[in-house]
Write a protein that holds these residues in place. Structure first.
Motif, PDB file in Angstrom:
ATOM      1  N   VAL A   7       0.866  -1.178   0.000  1.00  0.00           N
ATOM      2  CA  VAL A   7       0.000   0.000   0.000  1.00  0.00           C
ATOM      3  C   VAL A   7       0.904   1.229   0.000  1.00  0.00           C
ATOM      4  N   ILE A  33      -2.567   4.830  -3.338  1.00  0.00           N
ATOM      5  CA  ILE A  33      -3.453   5.897  -2.863  1.00  0.00           C
ATOM      6  C   ILE A  33      -2.988   7.169  -3.554  1.00  0.00           C
ATOM      7  N   LEU A  76      -6.743   4.736   6.101  1.00  0.00           N
ATOM      8  CA  LEU A  76      -5.872   3.704   5.536  1.00  0.00           C
ATOM      9  C   LEU A  76      -5.494   2.671   6.589  1.00  0.00           C
ATOM     10  N   TYR A  80      -6.524  -0.980   5.578  1.00  0.00           N
ATOM     11  CA  TYR A  80      -5.437  -1.861   5.152  1.00  0.00           C
ATOM     12  C   TYR A  80      -4.562  -2.366   6.288  1.00  0.00           C
ATOM     13  N   ILE A  83       0.810   0.933   5.980  1.00  0.00           N
ATOM     14  CA  ILE A  83       1.220   1.798   4.870  1.00  0.00           C
ATOM     15  C   ILE A  83       2.666   1.430   4.559  1.00  0.00           C
TER      16      ILE A  83
END
Length: 248
Positions: A7, A33, A76, A80, A83
């Motif tokens: 991500v 993103i 996020l 998810y 990051i």
């Protein structure tokens, strides 16, 4: 695929180097993103990426809006749980000789190009510290190292980005986290930012470049890809010039 399952946030992702990077990362399996203020260009980016192995998630975001950045990072984390990478690519120019540069043009370039990098990193890095790893790529410029006439504000921000990069490379690893921070210093690249440059200036610059041409956004994106990927696992605190040999 080199970024499968990762991500990655990219700022300034709607056009130029950011757009090329978003697509390149998506080709390598990343969930990107893509952050920018231009919603129309973000939408077309998402459409262009359909069918690629990864995914592009468009987010309207200003790197000067700390509350919006904080909200995005929380979203996020919830969605998810991690990051993996951050590419601080957003940037603007407001060129003028120092005698003619307005305080407003100084402030806005500093706010976006320098403080924007600070803002994004300050909110993202706690996630990386908690997970124990991550890769941050900051967009500098050859003018951040060597200066350029008429770009006092821009040069100052890009030099500041290099200083922050080196500081963070030391700071984020001091307790054992595997967080790498590097900067890329592009040279003369074909982007919307350079479209305003007169043709005679472009030809003059191309003659000064050993490779005799401007660079393409994809050539910068490939370096970003390498630095975000695990292939660069022993590289941190570096400034990588991608300028066709302009600075030797």
């Amino acid at each position: 695929m080199r970024l499968k399952g990762k991500v990655v946030i990219i700022t300034g992702a709607a056009s130029g180097i950011g757009r090329a990077s978003a697509k390149r990362f998506c080709e390598e399996g990343a969930t990107v993103i893509a952050c920018d203020l231009n919603e129309e260009l973000l939408k077309s980016l998402v459409d262009e990426a359909k069918g690629l192995p990864g995914e592009i998630v468009a987010k309207k975001l200003s790197v000067t809006d700390r509350k919006a950045i904080e909200k995005l990072v929380e979203e996020l984390k919830e969605k998810y749980g991690k990051i993996d990478g951050l590419v601080n690519n957003a940037g603007i120019t407001r060129d003028a000789l120092i005698q003619k540069m307005s305080e407003e043009d100084w402030d806005i370039v500093i706010d976006v190009n320098l403080k924007g990098v600070f803002n994004m990193t300050q909110f993202v890095v706690p996630v990386m510290l908690s997970q124990g790893y991550g890769s941050i790529v900051n967009t500098s410029s050859v003018v951040g190292v060597y200066g350029n006439i008429g770009q006092t504000n821009y040069s100052a921000t890009k030099g500041g980005v290099i200083a922050m990069t080196k500081t963070w490379a030391k700071e984020f690893t001091r307790k054992g986290s595997n967080i790498r921070v590097n900067a890329v210093a592009p040279g003369f690249i074909k982007t919307p930012m350079t479209e305003k440059v007169p043709e005679k200036v472009i030809k003059y610059m191309e003659e000064k470049i050993p490779l005799k041409r401007m660079g393409n956004p994809e050539e910068i994106a490939n370096v970003y890809l390498f630095l975000i990927s695990d292939e660069s696992s022993y590289i941190t605190g570096q400034v990588i010039g991608v300028d066709g040999g302009l600075v030797l």
